[in-house]
Design an enzyme around this catalytic site. Structure first.
Site, PDB file in Angstrom:
ATOM      1  N   ASP A  49      29.561 -39.759   3.338  1.00  0.00           N
ATOM      2  CA  ASP A  49      29.214 -39.055   4.567  1.00  0.00           C
ATOM      3  C   ASP A  49      28.277 -37.893   4.256  1.00  0.00           C
ATOM      4  O   ASP A  49      28.606 -37.013   3.464  1.00  0.00           O
ATOM      5  CB  ASP A  49      30.492 -38.528   5.220  1.00  0.00           C
ATOM      6  CG  ASP A  49      30.223 -37.760   6.500  1.00  0.00           C
ATOM      7  OD1 ASP A  49      30.311 -38.371   7.577  1.00  0.00           O
ATOM      8  OD2 ASP A  49      29.930 -36.554   6.422  1.00  0.00           O
ATOM      9  N   TYR A  54      23.067 -30.944   5.683  1.00  0.00           N
ATOM     10  CA  TYR A  54      23.621 -30.791   4.336  1.00  0.00           C
ATOM     11  C   TYR A  54      22.506 -30.686   3.293  1.00  0.00           C
ATOM     12  O   TYR A  54      22.764 -30.295   2.145  1.00  0.00           O
ATOM     13  CB  TYR A  54      24.532 -31.958   3.963  1.00  0.00           C
ATOM     14  CG  TYR A  54      25.760 -32.141   4.816  1.00  0.00           C
ATOM     15  CD1 TYR A  54      26.123 -31.215   5.796  1.00  0.00           C
ATOM     16  CD2 TYR A  54      26.570 -33.261   4.644  1.00  0.00           C
ATOM     17  CE1 TYR A  54      27.237 -31.405   6.582  1.00  0.00           C
ATOM     18  CE2 TYR A  54      27.703 -33.453   5.422  1.00  0.00           C
ATOM     19  CZ  TYR A  54      28.028 -32.533   6.397  1.00  0.00           C
ATOM     20  OH  TYR A  54      29.157 -32.738   7.169  1.00  0.00           O
ATOM     21  N   LYS A  83      23.957 -37.677  10.041  1.00  0.00           N
ATOM     22  CA  LYS A  83      24.081 -37.011  11.337  1.00  0.00           C
ATOM     23  C   LYS A  83      22.800 -36.286  11.725  1.00  0.00           C
ATOM     24  O   LYS A  83      22.086 -35.761  10.867  1.00  0.00           O
ATOM     25  CB  LYS A  83      25.237 -35.999  11.290  1.00  0.00           C
ATOM     26  CG  LYS A  83      26.534 -36.554  10.737  1.00  0.00           C
ATOM     27  CD  LYS A  83      27.620 -35.490  10.698  1.00  0.00           C
ATOM     28  CE  LYS A  83      28.765 -35.922   9.826  1.00  0.00           C
ATOM     29  NZ  LYS A  83      28.470 -35.763   8.376  1.00  0.00           N
ATOM     30  N   HIS A 115      25.521 -34.547  15.486  1.00  0.00           N
ATOM     31  CA  HIS A 115      26.387 -33.667  14.699  1.00  0.00           C
ATOM     32  C   HIS A 115      27.101 -32.594  15.538  1.00  0.00           C
ATOM     33  O   HIS A 115      28.202 -32.166  15.198  1.00  0.00           O
ATOM     34  CB  HIS A 115      25.540 -32.977  13.614  1.00  0.00           C
ATOM     35  CG  HIS A 115      26.332 -32.507  12.441  1.00  0.00           C
ATOM     36  ND1 HIS A 115      25.780 -32.272  11.205  1.00  0.00           N
ATOM     37  CD2 HIS A 115      27.646 -32.231  12.285  1.00  0.00           C
ATOM     38  CE1 HIS A 115      26.693 -31.868  10.360  1.00  0.00           C
ATOM     39  NE2 HIS A 115      27.849 -31.826  10.995  1.00  0.00           N
TER      40      HIS A 115
END
Length: 289
Positions: A49, A54, A83, A115
């Site tokens: 994930d 990120y 996301k 997200h």
């Protein structure tokens, strides 16, 4: 994704998703990501994930390409989630999703989520937020129809956001990913998901690490002969709820997958569930219009 012995749950697309995936939040840099992915694949993880925010999609894609041959795996053996960043909510959603595909260097993403229900740069109560969400959903529906996003869903949506989406969408979301642990049982959200065949997935199962030292969790762990982290993760998967434990430490990565050779007693499950107080360790989406 091909079938494997890894325990899984069905999505409303007909595909099965592993119950345990490696969360990659805060994993940064090629070396740290490569080490975590190597440990995860060795331990039997097949789901990973990530997210645009990120800033590790490219490193994750590279690590998987380098390591799949080592474990005799192909792309079809893996389940990859990414996301849409809040900065791309609305008019830039399609561009944002395609950028994630490019960063990962993959032909498709197994599961792609919006997200956050809000938009970066707007206040949470801004009336533009619902329209931006709808525009984002239309964009991911289009990419879903093209096969670039095999399944689509959302993250951090409240019951109100979910009901609004389900009333207006052409494709019912396959999954909702939210904070979930014994102190935040999300009963109403789970009921909404169950009513509409939306998979409910947990993040922050350990409460940002704080729950592993909770006296009740420690008591159940001692009684089960397991670590507090394993007990918290098992509490979720024993309810059929997928989890995404994150760690960069190989031993913890391995331990977080060792959830399927023990069962918590009904008394222990109830003891943990009784901790529910609506407490969040992460962000609260309830004020987003």
């Amino acid at each position: 994704m091909s079938s494997s012995s890894s325990p899984s749950v069905p999505l409303n697309t007909g595909v099965r998703m592993p119950l345990v995936g490696l969360g990659t939040y805060k994993l940064r840099g090629p070396q740290e990501v490569h080490c975590a992915v190597d440990a995860a694949l060795a331990a039997g993880y097949r789901a990973f994930d990530t997210a645009a925010v990120y800033c590790n999609e490219a490193d994750l894609g590279k690590a998987l390409r380098e390591l799949m041959p080592k474990y005799g795996l192909t792309r079809e053996d893996l389940f990859i989630t990414s996301k849409l960043g809040p900065k791309d909510q609305g008019v830039k959603a399609k561009e944002g999703a395609l950028h994630s595909l490019s960063e990962l260097e993959m032909d498709y993403i197994d599961l792609y989520l919006i997200h956050w229900p809000g938009t970066q740069g707007l206040v949470v109560a801004d009336p533009q937020n619902p329209g931006n969400r709808a525009q984002s959903w239309a964009a991911v529906e289009e990419l879903h129809a093209e096969g670039k996003l095999r399944a689509i869903g959302v993250s951090n949506y409240t019951p109100a956001h979910m009901k609004q989406l389900i009333q207006t969408c052409n494709v019912v979301p396959a999954l909702l990913q939210v904070e979930f642990h014994p102190r935040l049982c999300q009963t109403e959200l789970r009921e909404v998901c169950e009513q509409h065949s939306v998979c409910f997935q947990a993040y922050s199962s350990l409460g940002k690490g704080e729950l592993v030292s909770d006296p009740v969790v420690m008591e159940v762990a001692r009684g089960s002969g397991r670590t507090p982290a394993q007990v918290l993760l098992r509490w979720a998967v024993q309810q059929g709820i997928p989890v995404l434990p994150k760690s960069s430490h190989p031993e913890r990565v391995k331990g977080n997958m060792e959830l399927f050779d023990f069962t918590l007693s009904d008394a222990h499950m109830d003891r943990l569930s009784s901790l529910d107080s609506g407490h969040r360790f992460c962000w609260d989406p309830s004020e987003v219009a």
